[in-house]
Design a protein around this motif. Structure first.
Motif, PDB file in Angstrom:
ATOM      1  N   SER A 124       0.870  -1.188   0.000  1.00 29.51           N
ATOM      2  CA  SER A 124       0.000   0.000   0.000  1.00 29.51           C
ATOM      3  C   SER A 124       0.904   1.233   0.000  1.00 29.51           C
ATOM      4  CB  SER A 124      -0.931  -0.004   1.213  1.00 29.51           C
ATOM      5  OG  SER A 124      -1.755  -1.153   1.220  1.00 29.51           O
ATOM      6  N   GLN A 125       1.380   1.595  -1.171  1.00 29.14           N
ATOM      7  CA  GLN A 125       2.407   2.630  -1.280  1.00 29.14           C
ATOM      8  C   GLN A 125       1.923   3.984  -0.789  1.00 29.14           C
ATOM      9  OE1 GLN A 125       3.878   4.032  -5.245  1.00 29.14           O
ATOM     10  NE2 GLN A 125       5.810   3.131  -4.548  1.00 29.14           N
ATOM     11  N   GLY A 126       0.687   4.330  -1.102  1.00 28.34           N
ATOM     12  CA  GLY A 126       0.169   5.625  -0.680  1.00 28.34           C
ATOM     13  C   GLY A 126       0.073   5.736   0.829  1.00 28.34           C
ATOM     14  N   ALA A 177       2.160   7.916   5.938  1.00 28.52           N
ATOM     15  CA  ALA A 177       2.738   7.666   7.260  1.00 28.52           C
ATOM     16  C   ALA A 177       4.097   8.334   7.379  1.00 28.52           C
ATOM     17  CB  ALA A 177       2.851   6.163   7.516  1.00 28.52           C
ATOM     18  N   GLY A 178       4.901   8.271   6.312  1.00 31.57           N
ATOM     19  CA  GLY A 178       6.185   8.951   6.327  1.00 31.57           C
ATOM     20  C   GLY A 178       6.036  10.452   6.447  1.00 31.57           C
ATOM     21  N   LEU A 179       5.080  11.024   5.728  1.00 33.36           N
ATOM     22  CA  LEU A 179       4.849  12.466   5.808  1.00 33.36           C
ATOM     23  C   LEU A 179       4.429  12.872   7.217  1.00 33.36           C
ATOM     24  CD1 LEU A 179       4.693  15.169   4.267  1.00 33.36           C
ATOM     25  CD2 LEU A 179       2.318  14.610   3.712  1.00 33.36           C
ATOM     26  N   ALA A 180       3.573  12.070   7.835  1.00 33.73           N
ATOM     27  CA  ALA A 180       3.105  12.377   9.194  1.00 33.73           C
ATOM     28  C   ALA A 180       4.237  12.332  10.209  1.00 33.73           C
ATOM     29  CB  ALA A 180       2.002  11.394   9.594  1.00 33.73           C
ATOM     30  N   ALA A 235      14.368  12.909  16.806  1.00 40.28           N
ATOM     31  CA  ALA A 235      13.088  13.254  16.180  1.00 40.28           C
ATOM     32  C   ALA A 235      13.303  13.876  14.807  1.00 40.28           C
ATOM     33  CB  ALA A 235      12.306  14.206  17.085  1.00 40.28           C
ATOM     34  N   TYR A 236      14.310  14.707  14.676  1.00 38.52           N
ATOM     35  CA  TYR A 236      14.598  15.311  13.371  1.00 38.52           C
ATOM     36  C   TYR A 236      15.098  14.274  12.368  1.00 38.52           C
ATOM     37  CZ  TYR A 236      13.687  20.240  14.129  1.00 38.52           C
ATOM     38  OH  TYR A 236      13.051  21.441  14.314  1.00 38.52           O
ATOM     39  N   ALA A 237      15.846  13.292  12.844  1.00 44.11           N
ATOM     40  CA  ALA A 237      16.282  12.226  11.939  1.00 44.11           C
ATOM     41  C   ALA A 237      15.079  11.434  11.430  1.00 44.11           C
ATOM     42  CB  ALA A 237      17.266  11.303  12.657  1.00 44.11           C
ATOM     43  N   VAL A 238      14.129  11.126  12.319  1.00 47.73           N
ATOM     44  CA  VAL A 238      12.913  10.420  11.906  1.00 47.73           C
ATOM     45  C   VAL A 238      12.115  11.257  10.915  1.00 47.73           C
ATOM     46  CG1 VAL A 238      10.692   9.545  12.743  1.00 47.73           C
ATOM     47  CG2 VAL A 238      12.785   9.041  14.013  1.00 47.73           C
ATOM     48  N   ALA A 239      12.021  12.562  11.170  1.00 51.26           N
ATOM     49  CA  ALA A 239      11.305  13.451  10.250  1.00 51.26           C
ATOM     50  C   ALA A 239      11.955  13.447   8.877  1.00 51.26           C
ATOM     51  CB  ALA A 239      11.254  14.865  10.824  1.00 51.26           C
ATOM     52  N   GLY A 240      13.295  13.446   8.833  1.00 47.57           N
ATOM     53  CA  GLY A 240      13.989  13.419   7.551  1.00 47.57           C
ATOM     54  C   GLY A 240      13.743  12.133   6.794  1.00 47.57           C
ATOM     55  N   ILE A 241      13.777  11.009   7.495  1.00 48.20           N
ATOM     56  CA  ILE A 241      13.469   9.731   6.849  1.00 48.20           C
ATOM     57  C   ILE A 241      12.058   9.760   6.272  1.00 48.20           C
ATOM     58  CG2 ILE A 241      13.109   7.263   7.251  1.00 48.20           C
ATOM     59  CD1 ILE A 241      15.274   7.429   9.419  1.00 48.20           C
ATOM     60  N   PHE A 283       7.821   9.883   1.678  1.00 49.65           N
ATOM     61  CA  PHE A 283       6.693  10.472   0.965  1.00 49.65           C
ATOM     62  C   PHE A 283       7.110  11.022  -0.392  1.00 49.65           C
ATOM     63  CE2 PHE A 283       4.222  14.176  -0.302  1.00 49.65           C
ATOM     64  CZ  PHE A 283       2.931  13.669  -0.305  1.00 49.65           C
ATOM     65  N   ASN A 284       8.176  11.808  -0.429  1.00 51.36           N
ATOM     66  CA  ASN A 284       8.529  12.546  -1.641  1.00 51.36           C
ATOM     67  C   ASN A 284       8.766  11.646  -2.841  1.00 51.36           C
ATOM     68  OD1 ASN A 284       8.343  15.171  -0.701  1.00 51.36           O
ATOM     69  ND2 ASN A 284      10.484  15.300  -0.093  1.00 51.36           N
ATOM     70  N   VAL A 285       9.584  10.619  -2.675  1.00 48.22           N
ATOM     71  CA  VAL A 285       9.972   9.803  -3.826  1.00 48.22           C
ATOM     72  C   VAL A 285       8.767   9.058  -4.422  1.00 48.22           C
ATOM     73  CG1 VAL A 285      11.425   7.885  -4.590  1.00 48.22           C
ATOM     74  CG2 VAL A 285      12.359   9.630  -3.056  1.00 48.22           C
TER      75      VAL A 285
END
Length: 422
Positions: A295-297, A302-305, A326-332, A337-339
């Motif tokens: 379920s790619q979307g 979830a990554g964006l959140a 927390a910032y490392a998790v946000a970057g991941i 999401f982006n790709v």
């Protein structure tokens, strides 16, 4: 009696696709895109060095960067229409050349004419804005559908690596040369972006084919909006991305320097958190190069959140390691999401409208970011930093979750076809 051996069952496996990194056409496009991304990042950093060296005032820096943003927002919409109307390669060429021409004008105006620098910055922003949708659409022409996610991940990886190493490299160069020379170097990067990519794979129309009558730029842009509305997952994703950028990213951009100074009494937390975010994004790009969730979307949302963990970590007096983590998790999460988001847009949107839909993406998400930045600081002064960060963290978690419920959001379009078992 001799018997004929039974024929062995042939196990027909689909040929493994060649790595996109061995494709010369993509490598040329990748290098050009990376050069444009590095030049885009470098300009505000170099202008910041000009402020430190007293060649540009703080008010002048704000005016120049505002002109650059205005040029970007105007040109990204026009560039999307032109890239669908004409050759995407030609749009990349002329828009990057415009940005390259702005660099020496900025160098000439530095310390002499703020008006010239403002005009040059608007030209640089226009070149940058027109390039973005054209590069996105050109990727769909150069790379086949099965390898586009790998291609988008490779591009993101290169840009993130450049922004990670860029500050140290630029500061080192600044010790040996002046800001004007660094601005000329940005112009050279734009020349690489203009000249290196090759042509796409679109078929040319026959010479005797009748030329259709072109609608106005406005009408064609509106046609791109209609195409975007055909894809509920795109509208939902754009809304979620805009909320995260305008609220979450804006809140942390304002609050992190204040909290690093007032709560932790050091600038180290600010630097470490931003570095962790970039390193996390590098890791996210590596993961998405091969990750194909069912379920790619939903995985992308979830990554964006996950960006919500960044403002959440700033609400309480936690150990600095928690903020950095927390910032490392946000970057991941942002690259998770982006790709897939870029890849799905290249797959699902009609090819002749791809640049316009991509321009709508950049126009809305980037266009509302300055609004968020303008509102966050007064909100912090009125309500306090903790309530504002809490509201923005909640938006980062809840808006992508709501967007995931939109029709076709689960797979970012149509679900993948089931694979045949051999």
């Amino acid at each position: 009696m001799a018997t004929t051996p039974a024929p062995t069952e042939s196990k027909s496996r689909p040929p493994q696709a060649r790595s996109v990194l061995r494709d010369i056409a993509f490598l040329r496009l990748w290098a050009g895109t990376t050069a444009s991304g590095l030049a885009t990042w470098a300009l505000p950093f170099v202008l910041g060095l000009a402020v430190l060296q007293r060649e540009l005032g703080a008010a002048g820096l704000g005016l120049v960067l505002a002109a650059r943003t205005a040029g970007f927002l105007v040109a990204v919409a026009v560039g999307g229409v032109l890239a669908d109307r004409h050759s995407r390669r030609a749009v990349v060429l002329w828009s990057a050349l415009a940005a390259a021409a702005a660099a020496p004008l900025l160098a000439v105006g530095l310390g002499r004419s703020l008006l010239l620098m403002t005009v040059a910055a608007a030209l640089a922003g226009a070149g940058q804005g027109a390039c973005r949708p054209a590069f996105q659409a050109l990727t769909a022409e150069v790379v086949d559908a099965d390898r586009r996610q790998q291609a988008n991940a490779a591009t993101t990886l290169a840009v993130r690596a450049s922004t990670l190493a860029g500050p140290a490299l630029t500061a080192l160069l600044a010790a040996f040369t002046g800001v004007a020379t660094l601005l000329l170097g940005i112009g050279l990067l734009w020349l690489v972006a203009a000249l290196l990519p090759g042509r796409g794979a679109t078929a040319a129309a026959p010479d005797d084919a009748p030329r259709p009558r072109r609608a106005s730029l406005r009408a064609e842009f509106v046609d791109g909006i209609r195409e975007a509305r055909r894809h509920p997952w795109f509208l939902a994703g754009l809304g979620a991305l805009t909320a995260v950028i305008a609220l979450g990213y804006s809140a942390t951009s304002v609050a992190l320097p204040l909290i690093s100074r007032d709560r932790y009494a050091t600038e180290w937390v600010l630097a470490a958190a931003m570095t962790a975010y970039t390193v996390g994004a590098l890791g996210g790009a590596l993961v998405t190069a091969r990750l194909r969730p069912r379920s790619q979307g939903w995985a992308a949302f979830a990554g964006l959140a996950a960006y919500g963990f960044a403002p959440l970590s700033l609400m309480l007096p936690l150990h600095p390691a928690v903020v950095i983590g927390a910032y490392a998790v946000a970057g991941i999460g942002i690259e998770l999401f982006n790709v897939p988001w870029f890849t799905a847009t290249q797959r699902e949107v009609a090819p002749d409208k791809l640049a316009r839909v991509s321009s709508l993406d950049f126009l809305v998400s980037y266009g509302l970011a300055p609004v968020g930045l303008a509102l966050i600081a007064p909100a912090i002064d009125t309500f306090g930093v903790t309530p504002v960060l809490g509201a923005c963290a909640a938006a980062c978690f809840l808006v992508p979750a709501a967007a995931a419920l939109a029709p076709t959001a689960r797979h970012f379009g149509r679900p993948p076809a089931p694979r045949e078992t051999q």
